[in-house]
Design an enzyme around this catalytic site. Structure first.
Site, PDB file in Angstrom:
ATOM      1  N   ASP A  50      -8.826  -6.217 -12.628  1.00  0.00           N
ATOM      2  CA  ASP A  50      -8.136  -6.496 -11.355  1.00  0.00           C
ATOM      3  C   ASP A  50      -8.273  -5.239 -10.488  1.00  0.00           C
ATOM      4  O   ASP A  50      -7.791  -4.172 -10.865  1.00  0.00           O
ATOM      5  CB  ASP A  50      -6.657  -6.806 -11.660  1.00  0.00           C
ATOM      6  CG  ASP A  50      -5.842  -7.075 -10.403  1.00  0.00           C
ATOM      7  OD1 ASP A  50      -6.390  -6.988  -9.282  1.00  0.00           O
ATOM      8  OD2 ASP A  50      -4.643  -7.367 -10.546  1.00  0.00           O
ATOM      9  N   ARG A 104     -19.426   1.960  -6.768  1.00  0.00           N
ATOM     10  CA  ARG A 104     -20.407   3.038  -6.537  1.00  0.00           C
ATOM     11  C   ARG A 104     -19.731   4.377  -6.254  1.00  0.00           C
ATOM     12  O   ARG A 104     -20.377   5.329  -5.832  1.00  0.00           O
ATOM     13  CB  ARG A 104     -21.352   2.649  -5.411  1.00  0.00           C
ATOM     14  CG  ARG A 104     -22.367   1.563  -5.849  1.00  0.00           C
ATOM     15  CD  ARG A 104     -22.999   0.900  -4.670  1.00  0.00           C
ATOM     16  NE  ARG A 104     -21.956   0.369  -3.813  1.00  0.00           N
ATOM     17  CZ  ARG A 104     -22.068   0.272  -2.483  1.00  0.00           C
ATOM     18  NH1 ARG A 104     -23.168   0.642  -1.885  1.00  0.00           N
ATOM     19  NH2 ARG A 104     -21.073  -0.208  -1.766  1.00  0.00           N
ATOM     20  N   LYS A 145       0.824  -1.230   0.000  1.00  0.00           N
ATOM     21  CA  LYS A 145       0.000   0.000   0.000  1.00  0.00           C
ATOM     22  C   LYS A 145       0.847   1.266   0.000  1.00  0.00           C
ATOM     23  O   LYS A 145       0.544   2.230  -0.720  1.00  0.00           O
ATOM     24  CB  LYS A 145      -0.927   0.014   1.210  1.00  0.00           C
ATOM     25  CG  LYS A 145      -2.068  -0.955   1.051  1.00  0.00           C
ATOM     26  CD  LYS A 145      -3.125  -0.782   2.107  1.00  0.00           C
ATOM     27  CE  LYS A 145      -4.022  -2.002   2.124  1.00  0.00           C
ATOM     28  NZ  LYS A 145      -4.586  -2.329   0.819  1.00  0.00           N
ATOM     29  N   GLY A 146       1.896   1.283   0.827  1.00  0.00           N
ATOM     30  CA  GLY A 146       2.725   2.493   0.891  1.00  0.00           C
ATOM     31  C   GLY A 146       3.374   2.780  -0.449  1.00  0.00           C
ATOM     32  O   GLY A 146       3.297   3.903  -0.969  1.00  0.00           O
ATOM     33  N   ALA A 178      -4.973  -2.307  -5.894  1.00  0.00           N
ATOM     34  CA  ALA A 178      -4.374  -0.961  -5.886  1.00  0.00           C
ATOM     35  C   ALA A 178      -5.336   0.138  -6.337  1.00  0.00           C
ATOM     36  O   ALA A 178      -4.912   1.285  -6.495  1.00  0.00           O
ATOM     37  CB  ALA A 178      -3.081  -0.887  -6.695  1.00  0.00           C
ATOM     38  N   ALA A 179      -6.613  -0.183  -6.506  1.00  0.00           N
ATOM     39  CA  ALA A 179      -7.573   0.867  -6.892  1.00  0.00           C
ATOM     40  C   ALA A 179      -7.629   1.947  -5.802  1.00  0.00           C
ATOM     41  O   ALA A 179      -7.603   3.154  -6.099  1.00  0.00           O
ATOM     42  CB  ALA A 179      -8.958   0.267  -7.109  1.00  0.00           C
ATOM     43  N   GLY A 180      -7.688   1.516  -4.542  1.00  0.00           N
ATOM     44  CA  GLY A 180      -7.739   2.487  -3.442  1.00  0.00           C
ATOM     45  C   GLY A 180      -6.455   3.307  -3.350  1.00  0.00           C
ATOM     46  O   GLY A 180      -6.493   4.510  -3.065  1.00  0.00           O
ATOM     47  N   ASP A 181      -5.323   2.657  -3.588  1.00  0.00           N
ATOM     48  CA  ASP A 181      -4.043   3.371  -3.537  1.00  0.00           C
ATOM     49  C   ASP A 181      -3.952   4.404  -4.671  1.00  0.00           C
ATOM     50  O   ASP A 181      -3.439   5.513  -4.483  1.00  0.00           O
ATOM     51  CB  ASP A 181      -2.880   2.377  -3.654  1.00  0.00           C
ATOM     52  CG  ASP A 181      -2.928   1.304  -2.572  1.00  0.00           C
ATOM     53  OD1 ASP A 181      -3.405   1.606  -1.466  1.00  0.00           O
ATOM     54  OD2 ASP A 181      -2.504   0.167  -2.849  1.00  0.00           O
TER      55      ASP A 181
END
Ligand code: RIB
Length: 319
Positions: free
Chosen positions: A255, A233, A50-51, A258-261
């Site tokens: 896939d 959403r 994440k980082g 990493a969408a949030g990242d």
């Protein structure tokens, strides 16, 4: 909100404290059940964590980025460092653990793009933050960005350093753990998904209206502004003016890793460049929509140019 750069177009500086993982990505038609053996489609080794993903997203959106983290003295550690440097990220704050291997994430991705992730922290658990050195590094930076894949005690040192340096803090408490109460007033921007929102606010956050209420409850504890991401959403932005729902464009997910990242990096850089909160959230959603159309973590994170060429969606004010 404080410490943003007033002139859009500047290259803001962002310091990321967080994890670096080598992702071992198994593509599967569907997740196997307990005791079941399944034929996988492929296995790939892809830079993640994440980082590191958030650092790459900030860099591809146009920020000058410093990465603070810890890798092992091994081939994965070298590859992860080189991946960051290929994006122009300053890795002088990257530590090397004496005995622990580089962090690993075992990721299953189903044909519908959904993933399941198990992390073995390894060297990520050994990162040691020198508060005074970090405060000097944070002077003039727009944001300290951190998550929960590195130890909370180190995040606490970093948040204190940011406070002393007058630098805003963007927290992504993922994977979710209880956030110490004393932290809340130090958090300028909180980015959480619906599961994390429920865990932290103690109330459901599955619908945009529920996410708005959860975000408001967290703001009441002292956080400046909150974004609750809701996957396909979109996201809900909550600040002193109220809550707005930003829908996501409809795309085919390959896939979601990493969408949030990706979202967070685009949001952080837009805010640091002086864009408004809603414009920054909308940009983050467009970036995440591009990310999920490609496989893997860091290879799928788009540039600012690609995001600006992607479709935008209108926002809705929530009651
Ligand atoms: O957010 C996605 C990331 O979570 C993956 O790259 C994996 O390493 C885990 O940290």
């Amino acid at each position: 909100m404080s410490a943003t750069h007033a002139t859009p177009g500047d290259a803001p500086r962002i310091v990321v404290l967080g994890s670096l993982n080598m992702d071992l990505v198994l593509r599967v038609p569907r997740a196997p059940g307990a005791g079941e053996t399944l034929l996988g489609r492929s296995l790939a080794t892809i830079p993640g964590g994440k980082g590191a993903n958030q650092a790459v997203s900030c860099a591809r959106q146009g920020a000058a980025v410093d990465m603070i983290g810890c890798v092992g003295r091994d081939a994965h550690g070298t590859a992860l460092r080189e991946a960051l440097e290929a994006d122009g990220i300053d890795t002088t704050g990257l530590q090397v653990a004496a005995a622990d291997p580089t962090g690993t994430a075992l990721i299953q991705v189903e044909d519908n793009g959904q993933n399941r992730i198990v992390i073995v922290p390894g060297a990520n658990a050994q990162v040691a933050v020198d508060g005074d050195a970090l405060a000097r590094r944070l002077a003039g930076a727009a944001f300290l960005v951190t998550q929960f894949e590195t130890p909370l005690e180190q995040a606490a040192v970093a948040i204190d350093a940011a406070r002393r340096a007058g630098c805003s803090v963007l927290l992504n408490p993922s994977p979710v753990q209880p956030v110490p109460e004393a932290w809340w007033p130090s958090i300028d921007t909180l980015v959480i998904n619906e599961v994390e929102a429920q865990a932290l606010a103690g109330r459901a956050a599955d619908t945009p209206a529920q996410a708005a209420q959860a975000g408001s409850a967290l703001r009441a504890r002292g956080v400046g502004r909150v974004v609750v991401t809701l996957g396909s959403r979109g996201a809900v932005a909550v600040d002193a003016e109220g809550a707005r729902h930003h829908p996501a464009p409809v795309v085919r997910a390959v896939d979601t890793t990493a969408a949030g990242d990706t979202f967070l990096g685009a949001l952080a850089v837009a805010l640091a460049q002086g864009q408004g909160f809603d414009a920054a959230v909308a940009l983050g959603i467009r970036a995440a929509a591009l990310c999920i159309q490609h496989a893997g973590a860091q290879p799928s994170i788009p540039t600012r140019e690609a995001v600006l060429h992607s479709p935008a969606a209108p926002a809705w004010t929530l009651p």
